[in-house]
Scaffold this motif. Structure first.
Motif, PDB file in Angstrom:
ATOM      1  N   SER A 106       9.236  -2.019   8.449  1.00 53.40           N
ATOM      2  CA  SER A 106       9.043  -1.439   7.122  1.00 53.40           C
ATOM      3  C   SER A 106       9.964  -2.134   6.134  1.00 53.40           C
ATOM      4  O   SER A 106      11.130  -2.394   6.440  1.00 53.40           O
ATOM      5  CB  SER A 106       9.336   0.067   7.148  1.00 53.40           C
ATOM      6  OG  SER A 106       9.303   0.619   5.847  1.00 53.40           O
ATOM      7  N   SER A 155       4.559  -2.018   7.554  1.00 53.58           N
ATOM      8  CA  SER A 155       4.232  -1.832   6.138  1.00 53.58           C
ATOM      9  C   SER A 155       5.184  -2.648   5.285  1.00 53.58           C
ATOM     10  O   SER A 155       6.358  -2.830   5.637  1.00 53.58           O
ATOM     11  CB  SER A 155       4.314  -0.347   5.741  1.00 53.58           C
ATOM     12  OG  SER A 155       5.645   0.132   5.862  1.00 53.58           O
ATOM     13  N   SER A 159      -1.555  -3.115   9.858  1.00 54.95           N
ATOM     14  CA  SER A 159      -0.474  -3.143   8.880  1.00 54.95           C
ATOM     15  C   SER A 159      -1.001  -2.955   7.463  1.00 54.95           C
ATOM     16  O   SER A 159      -2.170  -3.209   7.170  1.00 54.95           O
ATOM     17  CB  SER A 159       0.308  -4.452   8.988  1.00 54.95           C
ATOM     18  OG  SER A 159      -0.503  -5.564   8.649  1.00 54.95           O
ATOM     19  N   LYS A 160      -0.086  -2.528   6.579  1.00 53.34           N
ATOM     20  CA  LYS A 160      -0.438  -2.245   5.184  1.00 53.34           C
ATOM     21  C   LYS A 160       0.550  -2.927   4.250  1.00 53.34           C
ATOM     22  O   LYS A 160       1.762  -2.901   4.487  1.00 53.34           O
ATOM     23  CB  LYS A 160      -0.444  -0.732   4.926  1.00 53.34           C
ATOM     24  CG  LYS A 160      -1.468   0.040   5.757  1.00 53.34           C
ATOM     25  CD  LYS A 160      -1.407   1.525   5.443  1.00 53.34           C
ATOM     26  CE  LYS A 160      -2.429   2.297   6.262  1.00 53.34           C
ATOM     27  NZ  LYS A 160      -2.387   3.758   5.984  1.00 53.34           N
ATOM     28  N   GLN A 161       0.017  -3.498   3.187  1.00 58.88           N
ATOM     29  CA  GLN A 161       0.855  -4.146   2.181  1.00 58.88           C
ATOM     30  C   GLN A 161       0.451  -3.684   0.789  1.00 58.88           C
ATOM     31  O   GLN A 161      -0.723  -3.466   0.512  1.00 58.88           O
ATOM     32  CB  GLN A 161       0.725  -5.672   2.262  1.00 58.88           C
ATOM     33  CG  GLN A 161       1.193  -6.294   3.563  1.00 58.88           C
ATOM     34  CD  GLN A 161       1.105  -7.803   3.523  1.00 58.88           C
ATOM     35  OE1 GLN A 161       1.014  -8.400   2.456  1.00 58.88           O
ATOM     36  NE2 GLN A 161       1.143  -8.433   4.695  1.00 58.88           N
TER      37      GLN A 161
END
Length: 242
Positions: A104, A132, A160-162
């Motif tokens: 993170s 993330s 995953s997140k961006q």
């Protein structure tokens, strides 16, 4: 100047403050390498808060690289904050890279520029699994002739997140450009939110954003040269992130 930080103990959390005063006419290279090796079950976290005061005519290149590793189940968290003040005719180039292992991150950068000052930011991020990454840029172009160029390249793999947020405020006769290019792989997601505030008739501001998967014909072409599909994807990603 090199300012490395390594966290090798699970559960350790620290916050580091660095203030740089770059004298008039100076030419400085600063390298910050931050790594976390977490082989335990507790969260390890490193937060770095860096403030740059760049005097008239000074030049600074700031290279920041983040990396995480470890066989443990504990999270590896890095949250860098960068504040930049550039005086008349000053120049700063930021090159920030986070390629692997950071679970993170929230990356906050703010800058204000005086007359004929210039800021160049190049960011590279790769996330995978459940990781993330959030990036926030805010640039105030206050002086006549000031300019900023903010470029982000990212790859989101796994789940995953961006989030990429960039805001450039043109408060005088100035030039500003922000760009986000991202590759999606598997179930990764990317949100690009560029924003421009033109507060002067002579402010010239541009934003660009492109998000998508790797083109099939690119993979096919490389496979005809003897690469496997996985090798072809890796070659495309490595070229994109350079």
């Amino acid at each position: 100047m090199h300012i490395p930080v390594i966290l090798a103990q699970s559960g350790l959390k620290d916050t580091v403050y660095n203030d740089f005063y770059i004298g008039e006419g100076s030419d400085v290279l600063i390298v910050a390498g931050c790594g976390i090796s977490n082989c335990g079950t507790d969260t390890s976290q490193h937060d770095g808060i860096h403030t740059f005061h760049i005097a008239k005519g000074a030049r600074v290149k700031y290279v920041e690289k983040h990396y995480g590793e470890g066989t443990g189940t504990g999270d590896r968290i890095m949250n860098p904050t960068t504040v930049v003040h550039i005086d008349e005719d000053g120049y700063m180039e930021m090159e920030t890279t986070q390629i692997k292992g950071v679970d993170s991150t929230i990356r906050n950068t703010s800058a204000d520029l005086k007359e004929n000052a210039e800021l160049v930011i190049r960011e590279k991020i790769m996330t995978h699994e459940e990781q993330s990454a959030e990036t926030n840029f805010t640039v105030e172009l206050n002086g006549a002739g000031s300019s900023a160029n903010v470029i982000s390249r990212s790859v989101a793999k796994g789940h995953s997140k961006q989030i990429f947020y960039s805001k450039i405020c043109g408060n005088n006769a100035c030039y500003g450009h922000t760009e986000c290019d991202a590759i999606l792989m598997e179930d990764g997601t990317v949100s690009a939110i560029p924003a421009l505030d033109a507060n002067c008739l002579d402010a010239s501001l541009i934003h660009e954003a492109a998000i998508g998967k790797i083109a099939g014909e690119q993979i096919t072409k490389l496979m005809t040269l003897g690469l496997t599909e996985k090798e072809a994807e890796e070659a495309i990603v490595n070229g994109f992130m350079k």
